[in-house]
Design an enzyme around this catalytic site. Structure first.
Site, mmCIF file in Angstrom:
data_model
loop_
_atom_site.group_PDB
_atom_site.id
_atom_site.type_symbol
_atom_site.label_atom_id
_atom_site.label_comp_id
_atom_site.label_asym_id
_atom_site.label_seq_id
_atom_site.Cartn_x
_atom_site.Cartn_y
_atom_site.Cartn_z
ATOM 1 N N LYS A 106 0.857 -1.199 0.000
ATOM 2 C CA LYS A 106 0.000 0.000 0.000
ATOM 3 C C LYS A 106 0.877 1.226 0.000
ATOM 4 O O LYS A 106 2.000 1.191 0.498
ATOM 5 C CB LYS A 106 -0.876 0.011 1.263
ATOM 6 C CG LYS A 106 -2.083 0.905 1.158
ATOM 7 C CD LYS A 106 -3.173 0.190 0.388
ATOM 8 C CE LYS A 106 -4.442 0.978 0.326
ATOM 9 N NZ LYS A 106 -5.559 0.093 -0.023
ATOM 10 N N GLY A 218 -20.195 7.494 2.674
ATOM 11 C CA GLY A 218 -19.135 7.754 1.712
ATOM 12 C C GLY A 218 -19.715 7.702 0.310
ATOM 13 O O GLY A 218 -20.352 6.715 -0.072
ATOM 14 N N GLY A 220 -17.816 8.584 -2.558
ATOM 15 C CA GLY A 220 -16.700 8.733 -3.498
ATOM 16 C C GLY A 220 -16.824 7.668 -4.564
ATOM 17 O O GLY A 220 -17.906 7.126 -4.790
ATOM 18 N N ASN A 221 -15.725 7.327 -5.207
ATOM 19 C CA ASN A 221 -15.776 6.350 -6.299
ATOM 20 C C ASN A 221 -16.457 5.057 -5.857
ATOM 21 O O ASN A 221 -17.361 4.554 -6.526
ATOM 22 C CB ASN A 221 -14.352 6.068 -6.810
ATOM 23 C CG ASN A 221 -14.341 4.968 -7.856
ATOM 24 O OD1 ASN A 221 -14.444 3.787 -7.535
ATOM 25 N ND2 ASN A 221 -14.262 5.336 -9.113
HETATM 26 N N1 GLU Z 1 -7.080 0.285 -3.491
HETATM 27 C C1 GLU Z 1 -7.884 -0.863 -3.730
HETATM 28 C C2 GLU Z 1 -7.943 -1.744 -2.505
HETATM 29 O O1 GLU Z 1 -7.821 -1.296 -1.381
HETATM 30 C C3 GLU Z 1 -7.450 -1.607 -4.983
HETATM 31 C C4 GLU Z 1 -6.056 -2.100 -4.969
HETATM 32 C C5 GLU Z 1 -5.568 -2.561 -6.332
HETATM 33 O O2 GLU Z 1 -6.318 -2.514 -7.270
HETATM 34 O O3 GLU Z 1 -4.391 -2.968 -6.394
HETATM 35 O O4 GLU Z 1 -8.195 -2.904 -2.602
#
Ligand code: GLU
Length: 421
Positions: A106, A218, A220-221
């Site tokens: 992350k 929320g 958002g997207n």
């Molecule tokens: N950010 C998204 C998650 O928390 C997607 C991560 C990704 O596509 O690698 O799962």
């Protein structure tokens, strides 16, 4: 006792709880309690007013036993390393539960995109990728969008990486715009995948989704796409939605198209029209069948868990329910489905995008959705089966712990096969 709200400590406690119940090997447990690599970068950016500002960023690669790191990048003024560490652990469990060939990672940058120009945002995004040179790559660690990061930002990032490497490395980033070989279905995959899980959960709970009342925290997207998917897939009634400033409630149902148009025009949800205004706190406690936290961490805690009325809590956000609250909800008979199951649709379609990029061969939306549905439904069934098996052996474990047991077992078996312990 004051409740622990440090996300990384929470992630470690969740793992510890599962480790004890599943009798995880101590050495495997030791490896899985800490991230394998933590990167902290400082990115100098020339701002529009001519001055230079230093932006602090992170990338945490939690575990890469099962494959390269994978996970989004968040842009947030309150971003911090410990939260990114927790999120990278949750990504590890997410890719494992979905059984896709990745580890977990992350990233985050401390910044407020709402107060930056497009040019400044592009400079931060390109700078972040330059700062991570050598540490990310199509087979090392593959970033993607998350809170406040968009397909456009992914487009700049893949361009920057490709320029550094001297070739078009499209598979280094997922969640890209279609024009730079993103995947069909990626943009709304998290919301759609979450609704596929809800469909399965509703069957188990004997809940008729056509008649169900849903509240979404929320918009958002993820939250917005979940609302559209709930309406399109089941004709469900969304009675409450909110953003960081607060929310709106209507027993008759919110017109999602209208709410989306209000947001797209840069206005507050409160400008939607003649409906009741609610705080985020009130929204969580409203009288609904399904509650979908789709915003930030630590929303349902020890002090409000008892007031949740929903039958199903569907965690589309990462980390919205604390461990104490998790147990309270479980004991009340509420099915609280964990984040790394529910919001796995995003990373699953990211995986499809990566596969398509590597093959140079692109799929139609229908194919993406069918493959996504297979994985989401299977993950839900695996979780319920594990919970049932433990129950039959006298252990009443939460849905989250059940998901942990599956995910941790897979990662530790791979580590064992690779000779890590
Ligand atoms: N950010 C998204 C998650 O928390 C997607 C991560 C990704 O596509 O690698 O799962």
């Amino acid at each position: 006792m004051v409740e622990e709200l440090d996300s990384f400590k929470i992630a470690q406690r969740q793992l510890d709880d599962a480790a004890e119940i599943m009798k995880l090997d101590k050495q495997a447990h030791q490896i899985l309690r800490e991230p394998m690599r933590t990167l902290v970068v400082n990115i100098p950016v020339r701002m529009d007013n001519g001055s230079t500002r230093l932006f602090n960023g992170f990338r945490v690669q939690y575990n890469n036993a099962r494959g390269p790191g994978k996970g989004g990048i968040r842009y947030h003024p309150e971003e911090n390393l410990n939260t990114v560490k927790a999120l990278s652990a949750w990504m590890t469990w997410k890719t494992s539960l979905a059984d896709i060939p990745y580890g977990g990672a992350k990233g985050g940058v401390i910044c407020d995109p709402k107060k930056m120009s497009i040019r400044e945002l592009e400079a931060v995004s390109r700078g972040y990728i330059r700062a991570l040179k050598g540490y990310i790559g199509p087979d090392i660690d593959i970033p993607a969008p998350d809170v406040n990061t968009t397909p456009q930002i992914m487009g700049w990032m893949v361009d920057e990486y490709s320029k550094m490497e001297g070739y078009d490395a499209f598979s280094v980033i997922t969640g890209k715009p279609l024009e730079v070989w993103g995947s069909e279905g990626r943009n709304d995959a998290t919301g759609v995948g979450g609704m596929m899980v809800l469909r399965e959960a509703a069957k188990t709970m004997k809940l008729d989704l056509k008649k169900a009342k849903i509240a979404i925290q929320g918009f958002g997207n993820v939250g917005m796409n979940a609302a559209f998917a709930a309406r399109n897939m089941f004709g469900a009634k969304i009675v409450a939605i909110s953003d960081s400033k607060g929310g709106i409630y209507s027993d008759k149902g919110i017109d999602i198209d209208k709410a989306a148009a209000v947001k797209a025009a840069g206005k507050e949800l409160q400008e939607y029209g003649k409906v009741e205004e609610v705080t985020n706190k009130e929204l969580l406690e409203s009288d609904v069948d399904v509650l979908i936290p789709a915003a930030m961490e630590n929303q349902i805690k020890k002090d409000n868990a008892d007031r949740i009325k929903a039958k199903i809590v569907l965690e589309l956000a990462n980390g919205p329910v604390t461990p104490d609250a998790d147990r309270i909800l479980h004991d009340k008979g509420i099915l609280d489905l964990p984040d790394f199951l529910v919001n796995g649709g995003g990373v699953v379609v990211s995986y499809f995008e990566w596969v398509q990029n590597k093959a140079g061969y692109y799929w139609e939306l229908k194919e993406v959705e069918e493959k996504l549905d297979k994985i989401m439904s299977r993950s839900f069934r695996d979780l319920m089966q594990t919970r049932k098996e433990y129950k039959e052996n006298g252990k009443d474990i939460t849905a989250r712990t059940s998901a942990y047991i599956i995910a941790v077992d897979r990662v530790s078996k791979t580590m064992k096969a690779r000779g890590w312990y």
